[in-house]
Design a protein around this motif. Sequence first.
Motif, PDB file in Angstrom:
ATOM      1  N   VAL A 108      74.353  -0.328 -19.793  1.00 31.40           N
ATOM      2  CA  VAL A 108      75.604   0.805 -19.281  1.00 31.40           C
ATOM      3  C   VAL A 108      75.614   1.555 -18.121  1.00 31.40           C
ATOM      4  O   VAL A 108      74.713   2.214 -17.791  1.00 31.40           O
ATOM      5  CB  VAL A 108      75.921   1.153 -21.355  1.00 31.40           C
ATOM      6  N   SER A 163      74.102   7.060 -23.740  1.00 35.14           N
ATOM      7  CA  SER A 163      74.330   8.386 -23.511  1.00 35.14           C
ATOM      8  C   SER A 163      75.802   8.465 -24.352  1.00 35.14           C
ATOM      9  O   SER A 163      76.148   9.926 -24.988  1.00 35.14           O
ATOM     10  CB  SER A 163      74.155   8.923 -22.733  1.00 35.14           C
ATOM     11  N   ALA A 167      76.489  14.469 -17.270  1.00 37.31           N
ATOM     12  CA  ALA A 167      77.896  14.816 -18.348  1.00 37.31           C
ATOM     13  C   ALA A 167      78.585  14.282 -18.606  1.00 37.31           C
ATOM     14  O   ALA A 167      78.616  12.922 -17.582  1.00 37.31           O
ATOM     15  CB  ALA A 167      78.465  16.152 -17.880  1.00 37.31           C
TER      16      ALA A 167
HETATM   17  C1  LIG Z   1      73.775   5.740 -14.399  1.00 34.82           C
HETATM   18  S1  LIG Z   1      74.919   6.035 -15.785  1.00 34.82           S
HETATM   19  C2  LIG Z   1      73.346   5.315 -16.743  1.00 34.82           C
HETATM   20  C3  LIG Z   1      74.433   5.311 -18.309  1.00 34.82           C
HETATM   21  C4  LIG Z   1      73.100   4.989 -19.224  1.00 34.82           C
HETATM   22  N1  LIG Z   1      72.953   3.689 -18.574  1.00 34.82           N
HETATM   23  C5  LIG Z   1      73.278   5.198 -20.392  1.00 34.82           C
HETATM   24  O1  LIG Z   1      73.496   3.949 -20.912  1.00 34.82           O
HETATM   25  O2  LIG Z   1      73.589   6.693 -20.758  1.00 34.82           O
HETATM   26  C6  LIG Z   1      74.340   7.794 -15.722  1.00 34.82           C
HETATM   27  C7  LIG Z   1      75.216   8.827 -16.476  1.00 34.82           C
HETATM   28  O3  LIG Z   1      75.334   8.793 -18.115  1.00 34.82           O
HETATM   29  C8  LIG Z   1      75.628  10.160 -18.139  1.00 34.82           C
HETATM   30  N2  LIG Z   1      74.697  10.113 -19.083  1.00 34.82           N
HETATM   31  C9  LIG Z   1      73.593   9.823 -18.752  1.00 34.82           C
HETATM   32  N3  LIG Z   1      72.774  10.864 -19.946  1.00 34.82           N
HETATM   33  C10 LIG Z   1      72.766  11.430 -20.297  1.00 34.82           C
HETATM   34  C11 LIG Z   1      73.402  12.657 -21.442  1.00 34.82           C
HETATM   35  N4  LIG Z   1      71.787  13.277 -21.718  1.00 34.82           N
HETATM   36  N5  LIG Z   1      74.307  13.857 -21.730  1.00 34.82           N
HETATM   37  C12 LIG Z   1      74.869  13.449 -20.724  1.00 34.82           C
HETATM   38  N6  LIG Z   1      75.651  12.597 -20.054  1.00 34.82           N
HETATM   39  C13 LIG Z   1      74.712  11.892 -19.012  1.00 34.82           C
HETATM   40  C14 LIG Z   1      76.048  10.392 -17.446  1.00 34.82           C
HETATM   41  O4  LIG Z   1      77.794  10.534 -17.072  1.00 34.82           O
HETATM   42  C15 LIG Z   1      75.544  10.408 -16.244  1.00 34.82           C
HETATM   43  O5  LIG Z   1      76.276  10.200 -14.969  1.00 34.82           O
END
Ligand SMILES: C[S@@+](CC[C@H](N)C(=O)[O-])C[C@H]1O[C@@H](n2cnc3c(N)ncnc32)[C@H](O)[C@@H]1O
Length: 254
Positions: free
Chosen positions: A94, A120, A227
Amino acid sequence: MLQSSLSLVGAGPGDPEMITLKAIRTLQRADAILYDALVNPELLEYAPAHAYRQFVGKRYGCHALSQQEINALIVECARQYGHVVRLKGGDPFVFGRAVEEIEAAREAGIPVTVVPGISSALAVAASRMIPLTCRGIAESFWITTGTTRSGDISEDVHLAARSTATVVILMAMSRLGAIMQIFCDQGRGDVPVAIIQNGTTPQEKIVTGTAADITARAEAAGMGNPAIIIAGEVVKLKAAMENIVYTAASYEEK
Ligand SMILES: C[S@@+](CC[C@H](N)C(=O)[O-])C[C@H]1O[C@@H](n2cnc3c(N)ncnc32)[C@H](O)[C@@H]1O
């Protein structure tokens, strides 16, 4: 002879208990770990003492390494150390650039396995009692990125804003105002919205509102990355369910 291999492992959303058993067992067999910024560092403790560790993530908008450099490092570490664990926040597939890393390893003849993680997009919503689907309220959900490679707002956000689905938007805080305007332009300024920063961690912050007022509320609360933004009628259910669970809580800002 040294056996090179690559495991792409999902570390879950931030809470170190939200990692799978399979991920832990894979970490226990690591000879090298290349980990991202959203990975909880506590998880590195599962790795054997001998394992090489390197942070390759992005912090404060700066990439420690470019994606190409990470791809090259994976191959180099697999040849030098053996089993490389590429530990990624959430689920590797993702918005995780996993495909590029798999291709680089395959081109170098390195076998690859993937250990799924709890994204997330799902876990942060669920942990704050926001169901992404609910009978009679939301029949489906979108998980989309706010911005594309060019920096523009994804066309999918425009399509999603026209639907009745729950819309979960990642990587979108820098374009929050413009994205919410898309909902307003569709006559959906009153759609409930929640923004959750650092979900499932002690630093978690949450703000709720509507598409019309969430940008001002988020600014006032100092919301930033990382976020997720959740837009949809299901956001209202959070309040109803949390009233059952917490009797005297102010859950708007933790
Ligand atoms: C590059 S993406 C990766 C997503 C990841 N592979 C997943 O499945 O959660 C990074 C984004 O995921 C979201 N994100 C990841 N961890 C988070 C958390 N603990 N709280 C809120 N948003 C989160 C945010 O929008 C962040 O900018």
